[in-house]
Design a protein around this motif. Structure first.
Motif, PDB file in Angstrom:
ATOM      1  N   GLU A   1       0.659  -1.152   0.073  1.00  0.00           N
ATOM      2  CA  GLU A   1       0.043   0.076  -0.210  1.00  0.00           C
ATOM      3  C   GLU A   1       0.593   1.073   0.216  1.00  0.00           C
ATOM      4  O   GLU A   1       1.113   2.634  -0.286  1.00  0.00           O
TER       5      GLU A   1
ATOM      6  N   THR B   1       3.203   4.327  -0.786  1.00  0.00           N
ATOM      7  CA  THR B   1       4.316   4.425  -2.098  1.00  0.00           C
ATOM      8  C   THR B   1       5.046   5.097  -1.299  1.00  0.00           C
ATOM      9  O   THR B   1       5.477   5.964  -0.806  1.00  0.00           O
TER      10      THR B   1
ATOM     11  N   GLY C   1       7.960   7.778  -0.976  1.00  0.00           N
ATOM     12  CA  GLY C   1       7.790   9.240  -1.047  1.00  0.00           C
ATOM     13  C   GLY C   1       9.052   9.616  -0.857  1.00  0.00           C
ATOM     14  O   GLY C   1       9.138  10.539  -1.018  1.00  0.00           O
TER      15      GLY C   1
ATOM     16  N   TRP D   1       9.061   0.960  -7.442  1.00  0.00           N
ATOM     17  CA  TRP D   1       8.958   1.511  -7.051  1.00  0.00           C
ATOM     18  C   TRP D   1       8.867   2.870  -7.854  1.00  0.00           C
ATOM     19  O   TRP D   1       7.562   3.893  -8.159  1.00  0.00           O
TER      20      TRP D   1
ATOM     21  N   ARG E   1       5.529   3.712  -9.817  1.00  0.00           N
ATOM     22  CA  ARG E   1       4.302   3.613  -9.624  1.00  0.00           C
ATOM     23  C   ARG E   1       4.803   5.265  -9.037  1.00  0.00           C
ATOM     24  O   ARG E   1       3.292   5.858  -8.039  1.00  0.00           O
ATOM     25  N   LEU E   2       6.083   6.510  -9.091  1.00  0.00           N
ATOM     26  CA  LEU E   2       6.021   7.383  -8.942  1.00  0.00           C
ATOM     27  C   LEU E   2       5.402   9.019  -9.491  1.00  0.00           C
ATOM     28  O   LEU E   2       5.455   9.364  -9.106  1.00  0.00           O
TER      29      LEU E   2
END
Length: 391
Positions: free
Chosen positions: A137, A139, A141, A223, A226-227
């Protein structure tokens, strides 16, 4: 309460592992249509199918799935399925995360080390499943830091690296890998002869460290994907194997050219202060050295099996990520969990690692695990020379 390890658990207790009928959520047969979400599916898909008696849980109800015909019991969904001894998993977790050995936990609970080892394996799968659910779940960041934590398994002729990827700000442990290395450093002639004797029977993969960082690089590439156009910085020390491993991941090279990924290298010889870009992973090294018995300097409680070592670290990761306060010093007190700092809601964390964490068995078919999580769940980490004599 350590006395819970003997006798029959109280079914009315919130910590009892005896599940009620309303907690029978799905068919345990992976080939059945009632095994998969969405849940709940009501009670129409199964019927009662007799009872059986147990010494640990008393009378246990059995059921039969109307979809596939498979029979099962309420204990199928309990963390203590097929168990003959019941212990308090909170005591096991606390002992392992406070530098106790499995034998020490067993003495504390009044059970054998074999019982504790069994419970650690069960709790480790819970930990892998909980982290996998929350990890999926997230992200990412923030910048992340990766490095190898030096330890050993079975003997010092089999040193290894636990390769961690840790959040630069949150200090959340996203990933953890293990790789066995060849013994290096100064050795006496007798030690060199002994190493040669051992290597005639088993030799570490000379590219194992590169392969581990290749797997890490594949996760990091996911990762970055998905940014949504934001960039990500991965910081490591100057170990050449890290560079070679990451270079094997073509997607990372493409992201680097597009300005979406940066691999920053920092000297590992710099002071381990808060200003060091590697601080997050250096901090984790210190915590594990003092909290986990297998990794205390010159420990007499070293791991004998890599899979057991990773089980204990999986349990510790949940404690570190989702139970421990971010800052403990009175002048810097911050009661958020590391997972909250990384962006997870406290309600989601408590839903995954709350009371049900110690009661309801997790199924790998109901979550997406990172590659390292699956290897821990399925006990796929290689142990030098298998199990047997300790060298």
């Amino acid at each position: 309460d350590a006395t819970r390890c003997t006798g029959r658990p109280d079914p009315s207790s919130s910590s009892s592992t005896l599940l009620r009928e309303e907690e029978v959520p799905f068919c345990p047969n992976r080939g059945c249509r009632y095994h998969y979400p969405p849940f709940p599916q009501g009670k129409g898909w199964y019927g009662r199918w007799g009872v059986y008696e147990t010494a640990a849980f008393g009378t246990v109800q059995r059921y039969r799935c109307r979809g596939c015909g498979k029979t099962f019991s309420s204990q199928t969904f309990s963390l203590d399925y097929y168990s003959k001894r019941v212990v308090d998993y909170r005591v096991v977790e606390r002992g392992l995360c406070e530098c106790m050995s499995e034998a020490g936990v067993g003495r504390w609970l009044g059970v054998s080390g074999k019982v504790v080892r069994n419970k650690v394996g069960r709790l480790a799968r819970q930990a892998v499943g909980a982290h996998g659910k929350l990890y999926g779940e997230l992200t990412v960041g923030e910048g992340v830091v990766a490095d190898g934590f030096e330890t050993w398994c079975r003997s010092q002729y089999f040193p290894g690296h636990v390769n961690w990827v840790v959040g630069e700000t949150s200090q959340l442990v996203y990933l953890q890998e293990y790789v066995t290395l060849r013994r290096k450093g100064a050795m006496r002639e007798a030690q060199k002869r002994r190493r040669a004797e051992v290597e005639r029977r088993w030799r570490a993969d000379p590219q194992g460290l590169e392969a581990s960082f290749e797997r890490i690089g594949e996760e990091v590439a996911r990762w970055v994907g998905r940014l949504g156009g934001r960039s990500l910085v991965l910081t490591t020390d100057e170990h050449p194997a890290y560079v070679r491993g990451l270079a094997r991941v073509g997607e990372l090279e493409e992201f680097r050219k597009e300005g979406l990924f940066e691999h920053r290298q920092v000297s590992g010889k710099e002071a381990r202060s808060r200003d060091n870009p590697l601080f997050a992973v250096n901090y984790l090294d210190r915590q594990v050295r003092k909290d986990v018995a297998n990794h205390v300097r010159q420990t007499t409680r070293a791991a004998r099996n890599v899979n057991d070592l990773m089980n204990r670290l999986a349990i510790y990761r949940v404690m570190h990520n989702y139970r421990k306060s971010y800052r403990l010093r009175p002048d810097q007190r911050d009661d958020r969990y590391h997972g909250e700092v990384a962006g997870l809601a406290r309600e989601r964390i408590e839903a995954e690692v709350g009371d049900s964490y110690y009661r309801k068995r997790r199924f790998f078919t109901h979550g997406v695990l990172p590659a390292e999580g699956w290897r821990t769940w399925a006990r796929m980490w290689g142990t030098p020379m298998g199990e047997g004599k300790v060298y």
